[in-house]
Motif scaffolding. Structure first.
Motif, PDB file in Angstrom:
ATOM      1  N   UNK A  27       0.834  -1.204   0.000  1.00 52.32           N
ATOM      2  CA  UNK A  27       0.000   0.000   0.000  1.00 52.32           C
ATOM      3  C   UNK A  27       0.869   1.255   0.000  1.00 52.32           C
ATOM      4  N   UNK A  28       1.864   1.275   0.867  1.00 49.84           N
ATOM      5  CA  UNK A  28       2.748   2.452   0.937  1.00 49.84           C
ATOM      6  C   UNK A  28       3.485   2.640  -0.388  1.00 49.84           C
ATOM      7  N   UNK A  29       3.980   1.532  -0.938  1.00 49.91           N
ATOM      8  CA  UNK A  29       4.733   1.629  -2.196  1.00 49.91           C
ATOM      9  C   UNK A  29       3.822   2.160  -3.311  1.00 49.91           C
ATOM     10  N   UNK A  30       2.599   1.659  -3.373  1.00 49.86           N
ATOM     11  CA  UNK A  30       1.677   2.092  -4.429  1.00 49.86           C
ATOM     12  C   UNK A  30       1.327   3.572  -4.301  1.00 49.86           C
ATOM     13  N   UNK A  31       1.050   3.998  -3.065  1.00 48.03           N
ATOM     14  CA  UNK A  31       0.711   5.422  -2.848  1.00 48.03           C
ATOM     15  C   UNK A  31       1.876   6.312  -3.272  1.00 48.03           C
ATOM     16  N   UNK A  32       3.081   5.919  -2.877  1.00 49.84           N
ATOM     17  CA  UNK A  32       4.257   6.737  -3.209  1.00 49.84           C
ATOM     18  C   UNK A  32       4.491   6.765  -4.716  1.00 49.84           C
ATOM     19  N   UNK A  33       4.357   5.597  -5.358  1.00 50.28           N
ATOM     20  CA  UNK A  33       4.526   5.575  -6.817  1.00 50.28           C
ATOM     21  C   UNK A  33       3.443   6.409  -7.499  1.00 50.28           C
ATOM     22  N   UNK A  34       2.233   6.352  -6.952  1.00 48.57           N
ATOM     23  CA  UNK A  34       1.127   7.149  -7.501  1.00 48.57           C
ATOM     24  C   UNK A  34       1.444   8.635  -7.430  1.00 48.57           C
ATOM     25  N   UNK A  35       1.999   9.073  -6.292  1.00 43.75           N
ATOM     26  CA  UNK A  35       2.340  10.494  -6.131  1.00 43.75           C
ATOM     27  C   UNK A  35       3.440  10.894  -7.118  1.00 43.75           C
ATOM     28  N   UNK A  36       4.349   9.965  -7.346  1.00 41.79           N
ATOM     29  CA  UNK A  36       5.446  10.230  -8.281  1.00 41.79           C
ATOM     30  C   UNK A  36       4.905  10.369  -9.704  1.00 41.79           C
ATOM     31  N   UNK A  37       4.066   9.429 -10.090  1.00 42.06           N
ATOM     32  CA  UNK A  37       3.498   9.440 -11.449  1.00 42.06           C
ATOM     33  C   UNK A  37       2.630  10.684 -11.640  1.00 42.06           C
ATOM     34  N   UNK A  38       1.845  11.027 -10.642  1.00 47.15           N
ATOM     35  CA  UNK A  38       0.970  12.197 -10.707  1.00 47.15           C
ATOM     36  C   UNK A  38       1.771  13.477 -10.983  1.00 47.15           C
ATOM     37  N   UNK A  39       2.928  13.575 -10.334  1.00 48.51           N
ATOM     38  CA  UNK A  39       3.765  14.763 -10.512  1.00 48.51           C
ATOM     39  C   UNK A  39       4.469  14.779 -11.851  1.00 48.51           C
ATOM     40  N   UNK A  40       4.785  13.581 -12.366  1.00 46.61           N
ATOM     41  CA  UNK A  40       5.536  13.496 -13.622  1.00 46.61           C
ATOM     42  C   UNK A  40       4.631  13.732 -14.831  1.00 46.61           C
ATOM     43  N   UNK A  41       3.346  13.433 -14.680  1.00 44.15           N
ATOM     44  CA  UNK A  41       2.402  13.598 -15.804  1.00 44.15           C
ATOM     45  C   UNK A  41       2.409  15.032 -16.322  1.00 44.15           C
ATOM     46  N   UNK A  42       2.268  15.206 -17.634  1.00 39.46           N
ATOM     47  CA  UNK A  42       2.208  16.588 -18.171  1.00 39.46           C
ATOM     48  C   UNK A  42       0.993  17.344 -17.617  1.00 39.46           C
ATOM     49  N   UNK A  43       1.100  18.660 -17.626  1.00 34.92           N
ATOM     50  CA  UNK A  43       0.079  19.513 -17.000  1.00 34.92           C
ATOM     51  C   UNK A  43      -1.330  19.260 -17.517  1.00 34.92           C
ATOM     52  N   UNK A  44      -1.428  19.032 -18.831  1.00 35.43           N
ATOM     53  CA  UNK A  44      -2.772  18.963 -19.428  1.00 35.43           C
ATOM     54  C   UNK A  44      -3.440  17.608 -19.241  1.00 35.43           C
ATOM     55  N   UNK A  45      -2.655  16.625 -18.854  1.00 39.97           N
ATOM     56  CA  UNK A  45      -3.213  15.272 -18.689  1.00 39.97           C
ATOM     57  C   UNK A  45      -4.050  15.228 -17.412  1.00 39.97           C
TER      58      UNK A  45
END
Lengths: 213, 305
Positions: A27-45
């Motif tokens: 759960x912790x790993x998934x949440x952290x990866x989710x936060x990472x992916x969310x930040x890396x996504x381009x602005x318009x996505x």
């Protein structure tokens, strides 16, 4: 090991406990990866967001302060320091709750309502603690550029803080005074002059033609 | 003919590494020490707020703007309820510092008032408040209950997944803060960010930041800060660099304390989390009376008896 099992070791001895532990880690790993992916996504996505723990990411080049001016019933203006009535400040700063609140930065319906309620509370505190009986409050942000030191004021809202009947009475009085002042200023004939109060023909008396009886 | 042993597959190796990393046994010393520190820190966090309880929790204006809160009808707690929550929370935290047993029970009992107070707080620190709450939740999985089963017994060992996650949480803060400064912010590489922070009379302009630096000085400090944070995020995991990473954390937060008007609670929380990384052997060396294992029984003495 030789040591007696700790509570978590006891939990580990059961299958349910082991599953729970794996779920916790994953759960912790998934949440952290989710936060990472969310930040890396381009602005318009859709789903894009800023990275967590970004509190120092972009310090502002301006400093701002909430300036509250109380307008008294005789038209005088008094500066009210809201920090006198709300005491909790962040860290070693003098920042109060209103310095960051989003309602004081937006101009929407709910924000106006919030600011009005805040102004009412502030006016009440100013009256109780400092005897400032304001009829309206003007809330403004004073921004100072940190390098050029240029000052700028932006109005947030003007809020009437007395009941409507009293405000109307004061406003009518103020308007009458204002109208009178404007009339006196613009009219070629003064409204109230010493000549009017004196007996005899004043400037408004019908003029007679020279030589007429 | 020698039997050829097939090399374990990548999946099997990953599973082994995962199990070793998270679920191997480890002495519980760091967890026990951190529990005491964290309870004291949280007491220091909540005690000053008690004096301003009405303003922070019961103020009827400029409250939370979260949609969940609006959906709940923006509940306004009465002051007596807030004082009640404070009483339970502060008592629980004090007990966590002094008692040897029932720590987990107390932890679970204080989580509810803590969560409610964090949710009601209209001026919750965005960074360290959220981090503290996260760590309190993660601490549930750490083996902090007791150091030994009986006085004079050996220090207990337990699976370390809770401790590992708390450590990962700590280092992820530094990792993400670098990313946010580089991706979401845009003034860290040219030094402007630090210049603005230091010259801001409300956040900076404090002790050392009153000294005016040239532009390149701010730039060097800005890049240095990013490098330090990145080093902490990864260096704290490797044994040879761990000590240096800890020193960098202490140095960085001391410098921040001397230059910015951020609460000392933030710095003490970040420095205090280093207790999670101190090996049990170091605790035993520094404080042998409390944390060392009893000496192994002398075999000759056993034989003679």
């Amino acid at each position: 090991m030789g040591s007696a099992p700790a509570p978590l070791t006891r939990l580990w001895q059961h299958r349910a406990g082991r599953v729970l532990a794996h779920l916790f880690v994953l759960g912790w790993i998934l949440v952290t990866l989710g936060l990472l992916v969310r930040g890396v996504l381009p602005d318009r996505v859709p789903g894009h967001g800023s990275f967590p723990w970004g509190m120092f990411k972009d310090p502002n080049h301006k400093t701002k302060r909430l300036v509250v001016t109380g307008i008294l019933d005789d038209g005088r203006e008094v500066e009210i320091d809201p920090g006198r009535y709300f005491h909790y400040a962040r860290g070693f700063t003098d920042l109060r709750f209103y310095d960051h609140h989003v309602a004081l930065r937006k101009d929407r319906g709910w924000a106006k309502r919030e600011v009005r309620r805040f102004a009412l509370l502030l006016a009440e505190a100013a009256k109780e603690q400092d005897g400032i009986d304001a009829v309206a409050l003007r809330l403004e942000w004073e921004r100072v550029h940190l390098l050029s030191h240029k000052k700028q004021r932006k109005r947030v809202h003007d809020v009437i803080v007395v009941d409507k009947r009293r405000y109307r009475r004061i406003r009518n009085l103020a308007e009458r005074q204002e109208r009178r002042r404007t009339f006196e200023h613009k009219s070629p004939i003064p409204l109230r002059t010493p000549a009017l109060s004196k007996p005899g023909p004043g400037p408004l008396a019908p003029q007679r033609a020279p030589g007429a009886r | 003919m020698s039997e050829q042993v097939a090399a374990p597959s990548l999946w099997a190796r990953a599973r082994t590494r995962y199990r070793t990393f998270f679920f191997d046994d480890e002495p519980v010393t760091a967890a026990v020490v951190f529990r005491h520190f964290f309870a004291l820190w949280t007491l220091a966090y909540f005690l000053p707020r008690l004096r301003h309880a009405w303003e922070l929790y019961c103020r009827p204006v400029l409250r939370s703007t979260a949609k969940v809160w609006q959906w709940l009808g923006e509940p306004l707690p009465p002051l007596w309820l807030v004082y009640g929550l404070f009483a339970v929370l502060l008592t629980g935290l004090l007990l966590l510092v002094v008692v040897r047993r029932y720590a987990r029970l107390i932890h679970v009992a204080i989580l509810a008032p803590m969560l409610v107070l964090f949710a009601l707080d209209t001026m919750m620190p965005r960074a360290y408040g959220a981090l503290a709450l996260t760590q309190w939740l993660l601490l549930l999985a750490a083996p902090y209950d007791r150091l030994r089963d009986h006085p004079g017994g050996p220090v207990l060992r337990a699976p370390r997944f809770g401790l590992r996650i708390m450590r990962l949480q700590f280092s992820s803060v530094y990792f993400f803060t670098v990313l946010s400064k580089l991706v979401d912010g845009n003034n860290w590489l040219n030094g402007r960010a630090l210049e603005f922070a230091f010259k801001n009379p409300r956040y900076g302009d404090f002790l050392l930041s009153q000294i005016d630096l040239p532009r390149w000085g701010y730039q060097v400090m800005g890049i240095g800060t990013l490098a330090c944070e990145l080093f902490v995020a990864f260096g704290i995991w490797a044994k040879p660099t761990r000590r240096w990473a800890m020193l960098v954390v202490v140095g960085m937060h001391t410098m921040m304390m001397l230059t910015l008007r951020v609460s000392p609670l933030f710095h003490s929380l970040m420095i205090g989390q280093l207790l999670l990384f101190v090996p049990a052997s170091t605790y035993a060396r520094w404080f042998p009376r409390w944390f060392s294992d009893p000496p192994p029984p002398d075999p000759s003495a056993t034989l003679s008896s």
